[in-house]
Every structure is written in C-alpha cells, then in structure tokens.
Scaffold this active site. Structure first.
Site, mmCIF file in Angstrom:
data_model
loop_
_atom_site.group_PDB
_atom_site.id
_atom_site.type_symbol
_atom_site.label_atom_id
_atom_site.label_comp_id
_atom_site.label_asym_id
_atom_site.label_seq_id
_atom_site.Cartn_x
_atom_site.Cartn_y
_atom_site.Cartn_z
ATOM 1 N N SER A 148 0.839 -1.211 0.000
ATOM 2 C CA SER A 148 0.000 0.000 0.000
ATOM 3 C C SER A 148 0.866 1.251 0.000
ATOM 4 C CB SER A 148 -0.876 -0.032 1.268
ATOM 5 O OG SER A 148 -1.431 1.248 1.494
ATOM 6 N N TYR A 173 -1.403 -0.444 11.004
ATOM 7 C CA TYR A 173 -1.778 -1.111 9.739
ATOM 8 C C TYR A 173 -0.697 -0.847 8.685
ATOM 9 C CZ TYR A 173 -3.471 -1.126 5.013
ATOM 10 O OH TYR A 173 -3.534 -1.295 3.655
ATOM 11 N N LYS A 177 2.308 -3.384 6.687
ATOM 12 C CA LYS A 177 2.628 -3.487 5.255
ATOM 13 C C LYS A 177 4.133 -3.248 5.055
ATOM 14 C CE LYS A 177 -1.495 -4.214 3.474
ATOM 15 N NZ LYS A 177 -1.807 -5.454 2.774
HETATM 16 C C1 WQD Z 1 -9.369 9.353 1.302
HETATM 17 C C2 WQD Z 1 -9.603 10.844 1.493
HETATM 18 C C3 WQD Z 1 -9.802 11.507 3.790
HETATM 19 C C4 WQD Z 1 -13.575 9.330 4.492
HETATM 20 C C5 WQD Z 1 -6.522 4.429 3.400
HETATM 21 C C6 WQD Z 1 -5.364 3.535 3.777
HETATM 22 C C7 WQD Z 1 -4.835 2.857 2.536
HETATM 23 C C8 WQD Z 1 -5.962 2.102 1.887
HETATM 24 C C9 WQD Z 1 -7.049 3.087 1.484
HETATM 25 C C10 WQD Z 1 -6.306 -0.113 2.760
HETATM 26 C C11 WQD Z 1 -8.792 11.450 2.645
HETATM 27 C C12 WQD Z 1 -11.118 11.744 3.035
HETATM 28 C C13 WQD Z 1 -12.420 9.849 3.912
HETATM 29 C C14 WQD Z 1 -14.638 10.214 4.864
HETATM 30 C C15 WQD Z 1 -13.336 12.063 4.057
HETATM 31 N N1 WQD Z 1 -6.513 1.177 2.790
HETATM 32 N N2 WQD Z 1 -12.313 11.190 3.694
HETATM 33 N N3 WQD Z 1 -14.483 11.554 4.613
HETATM 34 O O1 WQD Z 1 -6.855 7.404 4.049
HETATM 35 O O2 WQD Z 1 -6.122 7.756 1.606
HETATM 36 O O3 WQD Z 1 -6.069 5.468 2.581
HETATM 37 O O4 WQD Z 1 -7.509 3.704 2.711
HETATM 38 O O5 WQD Z 1 -5.868 -0.808 1.925
HETATM 39 O O6 WQD Z 1 -3.808 1.968 2.881
HETATM 40 O O7 WQD Z 1 -4.317 4.321 4.304
HETATM 41 O O8 WQD Z 1 -8.263 6.547 2.099
HETATM 42 O O9 WQD Z 1 -10.677 6.664 1.603
HETATM 43 O O10 WQD Z 1 -9.933 6.706 4.045
HETATM 44 O O11 WQD Z 1 -9.536 8.711 2.573
HETATM 45 O O12 WQD Z 1 -13.221 13.288 3.856
HETATM 46 O O13 WQD Z 1 -15.713 9.800 5.377
HETATM 47 O O14 WQD Z 1 -10.975 11.060 1.814
HETATM 48 O O15 WQD Z 1 -9.531 12.584 4.678
HETATM 49 O O16 WQD Z 1 -8.423 12.762 2.280
HETATM 50 P P1 WQD Z 1 -6.795 6.915 2.646
HETATM 51 P P2 WQD Z 1 -9.675 7.103 2.620
#
Ligand code: WQD
Length: 365
Positions: A148, A173, A177
């Site tokens: 990741s 997490y 990885k």
């Molecule tokens: C994306 C953007 C949030 C939810 C994580 C893990 C990565 C992979 C994918 C596992 C960010 C914003 C999110 C919400 C929001 N996971 N957001 N409101 O954090 O980039 O990555 O998930 O395999 O390893 O680190 O993904 O989708 O959680 O967030 O504003 O309800 O959306 O702040 O900018 P992230 P995400």
C-alpha cells in the site's frame, strides 16, 4: 521478451473473498490461470445463493467468489483457511502444485489498527510469515504481495515514485505493510531462487461493471468512496469531509484513486511475469493512475455518475491523514506494460451500479 500467458499455471490467492482479491480473480480466470483461493471469512460472508458445498471440503465459498464464477463462467477451487493456522495452509499446499502466490489477506482498518496493534501484527505479519514458511516447505518461491502507498508515510516529494523512502508510517496497519515488505526483501536476499513482487496500491475504488461484485465494508465505511456511495443510496445522511485547509486546490485531501478493474489487470500482468522462470529477486511497483483527485472532486464525479446528490459537511482533519498523495507509475508500465485506463467517472459509475444493485452489499438481511 514474450511473457507467457497464464494457461495452466496455478496461483494460490489468500484473502480470495475480499474486495480487491475477488476482482483480481476475475482477471486471473479470464487469463486461464488455475486459481486456488483461501479465506477465513473474517471480512467476507459465505455463499448466500445456497450453492451446494463446492468441493467436499465442508466449507462454502464466499458469496463474492460464487458470483465471480458466474461472471466468468469458470470455476476456481476454494478452501476455508487462516494464515494464523499454519496447518490449514499446509493442507492446501499438499493437495495442489502451486506456481505462485498472490497474498491479499490482511486486516486493513487504519483506525482499528491503532486501537488493537497486536491483532494487526499477529494477523498481518505473523500470518504472512506463516504463509512464507509453508511456501518454503513446499518449494513455492514466487509471491506477489498486496502492499500500500501508506508505506510511504507523509510524502517528502510528489508524485511518489518507488524510490521514495518507506517506513515512516504512523499507524500499525501501515507498519504491517512496511514490515512485510522488509521480510520479503530479506527472504529474497537469503534465497536467490525466490521472486517477490511488491505492489503498492494507491486508493482502489469502484467495482466490476456488472455490479455483481464490489466493496462491502462492515459497519460504517472508513474509506471515502464507499461512504459517498452509501450517502447517494440513502443509507447515510451526509458525507463528513475531513479537513478543508490542506495545501491543495480546494483545501480537501487529494489522493490517487484507481479503478479496482485496473488493479485487477495489474495483477494479471504481475502474475504472468511472476511465473516466468527468469523472474527472480524483488520488484516494487506503484499501482495508481498518476492523477490526484480531491474529496470534492470525487463528490462531484459521483453526483454526475449517479445522478444523486451527495450532501456533505466540512469538518476538521482526520488524525493521521496526509494532505496529498499520488503516484508516478512509469516503472510498472516500462517493465510489465501495464497502466491504468479507467477514469474517476468510470470509478464512480461502476461503484454506483454496485451500490444501487446491492444496497446492502452481499448481505440479504
Ligand atoms: C481518502 C480521502 C480523507 C472518508 C486508506 C489507507 C490505505 C488504503 C485506502 C487499505 C482522505 C477523506 C475519507 C470520509 C473524508 N486502505 N475522507 N471523509 O486514508 O487515503 O487510505 O484507505 O488498503 O492503505 O491508508 O483513504 O478513503 O480513508 O480517505 O473526507 O468519510 O478522503 O480525509 O483525504 P486513505 P480514505
């Protein structure tokens, strides 16, 4: 050089019932690989269609894989197994000649990993080490690891290439990885007849265009796209936008969203290269699109693709988030000939087809 197709080669897939894995298995079956999948049903549910016990193992297949068989018209072999129960892995390796492994199985909730680090180190790191132990015992020396972009931690430069430093991840997490990548590098350094491919996914989203398989998070989705889809389908009231004061065009977080079907194609290219006799040592590839999209970009694209409004509220930042993260994927294109083809609109459209067709995911309740 010609990279042979999958015909006849057998791939062992861990976490086969999961979101990314089930989409990759569609690609592998269509490329004529034989697929042996295992899952412990922690993050996926058993067959809901009442299909008889698949292979006399007394364990039904995950619902997602029953649908994969219907989608492809091909069959795969499934066993219930758990990476933390090393004998359950051995019993599969004794029954099949395996040419390569694609290792998806892992717990992946960032927040939960902060609350329960030992659960994550046990399952993700110990489990992966058990898998490699069994591979060693049975002379299976080829593995693709589902890594990741989180291993890059807070980007020191952008776009992120594979040379960017890793290991400064802030949550357990992400550390699991990173630790797994390091363990695989050490195993390859100690065994010059092993080949490991580390695929660093950016943000996989979307679903198979049929809408028959997709992301089915338990409880409240942690990730942006499934949350937006549940707002659009009326399952959630509104989206909380975590942070609007980042150093980005509209102040909201920027990520490299990539269609899960592009990720699947990337794994088919990886599997073809993996089983090639000359593939040895460690190869590391980013799987992304090279384009960043902000939270509000995604909201807009989803509204266009679904025709539904997605109400949102601007909220404070989420702990541990970075402002911007997106990839350069020149290396994987140069070496495996793969690049992402689908747009953010495609991702939203296919996610909407899945969500509106299966508002409750795989659950019938
Ligand atoms: C994306 C953007 C949030 C939810 C994580 C893990 C990565 C992979 C994918 C596992 C960010 C914003 C999110 C919400 C929001 N996971 N957001 N409101 O954090 O980039 O990555 O998930 O395999 O390893 O680190 O993904 O989708 O959680 O967030 O504003 O309800 O959306 O702040 O900018 P992230 P995400």
């Amino acid at each position: 050089d010609c990279i042979m197709s999958g015909t006849g080669k057998t791939i062992f897939v861990t976490g086969g019932g999961g979101y990314v894995a089930s989409h990759c298995i569609v690609g592998l079956l269509e490329e004529d690989f034989n697929v042996i999948a295992v899952d412990n049903f922690v993050n996926c549910i058993k067959d809901q269609s009442g299909t008889a016990d698949i292979n006399g193992q007394g364990s039904l297949m995950p619902e997602s894989l029953v649908r994969v068989q219907k989608l492809t018209g091909k069959s795969l072999t499934f066993y219930e197994a758990d990476l933390c129960n090393i004998d359950s892995l051995r019993s599969v390796f004794t029954k099949h000649k395996i040419d390569g492994v694609i290792h998806f199985a892992a717990l992946k909730a960032v927040g939960e990993s902060c609350a329960l680090p030992l659960k994550y180190y046990g399952n993700n790191v110990m489990g992966s080490s058990n898998l490699m132990e069994v591979m060693m015992e049975f002379g299976v020396k080829k593995i693709v690891f589902s890594s990741s972009a989180t291993v890059y931690g807070s980007p020191e430069y952008l776009p992120l290439d594979e040379k960017h430093p890793t290991g400064k991840c802030t949550n357990p997490y992400g550390k699991t990885k990173f630790f797994m990548e390091e363990i695989m590098k050490d195993v390859c350094a100690a065994n010059n007849d092993w080949g490991c491919m580390l695929l660093r996914y950016f943000n996989p989203v979307g679903a198979h265009p049929s809408g028959d398989i997709g992301e089915d998070p338990q409880g409240v989705p942690n990730n942006l796209m499934p949350y937006i889809a549940q707002v659009a389908v009326g399952r959630r009231e509104k989206l909380m936008v975590y942070g609007h004061d980042y150093d980005t065009p509209d102040g909201t977080g920027v990520r490299d969203y990539i269609h899960v079907m592009d990720i699947a194609d990337g794994h088919v290219a990886a599997a073809r290269a993996l089983v090639h006799p000359e593939f040895l040592g460690v190869k590391i590839y980013n799987l992304g699109t090279g384009k960043g999209a902000s939270v509000l970009d995604v909201v807009k694209a989803f509204e266009e693709a679904s025709g539904q409004k997605v109400p949102y509220e601007l909220c404070p930042r989420r702990a541990g988030d970075v402002g911007s993260s997106y990839a350069t994927c020149e290396l994987v294109y140069k070496e495996l000939g793969w690049k992402a083809k689908l747009s953010l609109y495609d991702m939203c459209k296919d996610m909407w087809t899945w969500q509106s067709k299966n508002a409750k995911g795989y659950r019938k309740d």
